[in-house]
Design a protein around this motif. Sequence first.
Motif, PDB file in Angstrom:
ATOM      1  N   UNK A  43       0.762  -1.094   0.005  1.00 21.83           N
ATOM      2  CA  UNK A  43       0.053  -0.172  -0.004  1.00 21.83           C
ATOM      3  C   UNK A  43       0.837   1.251   0.023  1.00 21.83           C
ATOM      4  N   UNK A  44       1.799   1.222   0.778  1.00 26.50           N
ATOM      5  CA  UNK A  44       2.837   2.382   0.863  1.00 26.50           C
ATOM      6  C   UNK A  44       3.446   2.632  -0.479  1.00 26.50           C
ATOM      7  N   UNK A  45       3.795   1.472  -1.118  1.00 26.07           N
ATOM      8  CA  UNK A  45       4.336   1.402  -2.460  1.00 26.07           C
ATOM      9  C   UNK A  45       3.376   2.462  -3.384  1.00 26.07           C
ATOM     10  N   UNK A  46       2.204   1.754  -3.445  1.00 25.84           N
ATOM     11  CA  UNK A  46       1.115   2.303  -4.296  1.00 25.84           C
ATOM     12  C   UNK A  46       0.901   3.858  -4.167  1.00 25.84           C
ATOM     13  N   UNK A  47       1.060   4.144  -2.812  1.00 24.55           N
ATOM     14  CA  UNK A  47       0.606   5.656  -2.168  1.00 24.55           C
ATOM     15  C   UNK A  47       1.821   6.385  -2.945  1.00 24.55           C
ATOM     16  N   UNK A  48       3.208   5.979  -2.971  1.00 26.27           N
ATOM     17  CA  UNK A  48       4.148   6.568  -3.355  1.00 26.27           C
ATOM     18  C   UNK A  48       4.320   6.498  -4.835  1.00 26.27           C
ATOM     19  N   UNK A  49       3.450   5.704  -5.730  1.00 19.26           N
ATOM     20  CA  UNK A  49       3.783   5.580  -6.897  1.00 19.26           C
ATOM     21  C   UNK A  49       3.873   6.902  -7.878  1.00 19.26           C
ATOM     22  N   UNK A  50       3.062   7.900  -7.512  1.00 18.38           N
ATOM     23  CA  UNK A  50       3.208   8.967  -8.282  1.00 18.38           C
ATOM     24  C   UNK A  50       4.559   9.495  -8.279  1.00 18.38           C
ATOM     25  N   UNK A  51       5.356   9.493  -7.213  1.00 23.44           N
ATOM     26  CA  UNK A  51       6.552  10.092  -7.130  1.00 23.44           C
ATOM     27  C   UNK A  51       7.514   9.012  -7.911  1.00 23.44           C
ATOM     28  N   UNK A  52       7.363   7.784  -7.733  1.00 21.54           N
ATOM     29  CA  UNK A  52       8.182   6.838  -8.516  1.00 21.54           C
ATOM     30  C   UNK A  52       7.913   7.300 -10.011  1.00 21.54           C
ATOM     31  N   UNK A  53       6.766   7.537 -10.534  1.00 27.26           N
ATOM     32  CA  UNK A  53       6.402   7.600 -12.001  1.00 27.26           C
ATOM     33  C   UNK A  53       7.125   8.856 -12.368  1.00 27.26           C
ATOM     34  N   UNK A  54       7.276   9.824 -11.395  1.00 28.56           N
ATOM     35  CA  UNK A  54       7.718  11.356 -11.671  1.00 28.56           C
ATOM     36  C   UNK A  54       9.426  10.976 -12.016  1.00 28.56           C
ATOM     37  N   UNK A  55       9.955  10.029 -10.994  1.00 24.47           N
ATOM     38  CA  UNK A  55      11.203   9.976 -11.040  1.00 24.47           C
ATOM     39  C   UNK A  55      11.889   9.241 -12.390  1.00 24.47           C
ATOM     40  N   UNK A  56      11.079   8.017 -12.852  1.00 30.00           N
ATOM     41  CA  UNK A  56      11.130   7.292 -13.938  1.00 30.00           C
ATOM     42  C   UNK A  56      11.041   7.955 -15.290  1.00 30.00           C
ATOM     43  N   UNK A  57      10.079   9.133 -15.296  1.00 26.33           N
ATOM     44  CA  UNK A  57       9.746  10.082 -16.197  1.00 26.33           C
ATOM     45  C   UNK A  57      11.078  11.091 -16.374  1.00 26.33           C
ATOM     46  N   UNK A  58      11.650  11.557 -15.177  1.00 24.87           N
ATOM     47  CA  UNK A  58      12.917  12.283 -15.213  1.00 24.87           C
ATOM     48  C   UNK A  58      14.050  11.709 -15.826  1.00 24.87           C
ATOM     49  N   UNK A  59      14.046  10.105 -15.430  1.00 28.12           N
ATOM     50  CA  UNK A  59      15.141   9.560 -15.830  1.00 28.12           C
ATOM     51  C   UNK A  59      15.012   9.409 -17.480  1.00 28.12           C
ATOM     52  N   UNK A  60      13.891   8.907 -17.930  1.00 31.09           N
ATOM     53  CA  UNK A  60      13.702   9.086 -19.426  1.00 31.09           C
ATOM     54  C   UNK A  60      13.970  10.623 -20.134  1.00 31.09           C
ATOM     55  N   UNK A  61      13.836  11.589 -19.600  1.00 33.55           N
ATOM     56  CA  UNK A  61      14.055  12.925 -20.001  1.00 33.55           C
ATOM     57  C   UNK A  61      15.691  13.167 -19.968  1.00 33.55           C
TER      58      UNK A  61
END
Length: 112
Positions: free
Chosen positions: A34-52
């Motif tokens: 549940x904590x992982x899912x709650x933090x998913x927007x931050x994980x998504x942002x980090x992956x998006x920034x890595x791709x950038x």
Amino acid sequence: MSDETDREVRAAVQAIRELFAQTEDPAERFKQLTALLNGWPDVHKQVREMRQEVGAELYAGGEGMNYEAIGGLIGVTESRARHIVLGITNPSRQKRQREEQRVRGEGGGVGA
């Protein structure tokens, strides 16, 4: 999704599965997931920034691949590839925000 991408996604999910399997208590695993899912927007942002960052590396300030070629790597248009490399996630909203900041005299650049 390509076979390679599908494999990468499956490998990431398997790594998550293995990480949480180390916790024997199902209630604790439930809370951790549940904590992982709650933090998913931050994980998504980090992956998006890595791709950038990688996109910018490919573009190399105009000395490397062009946006059309970068877009071809992931099956998106030249325009979308440019947005990815520049970190533009919502062009219309970001343009509107920049205009509002300009009117207020706040400045603001791309991605602001």
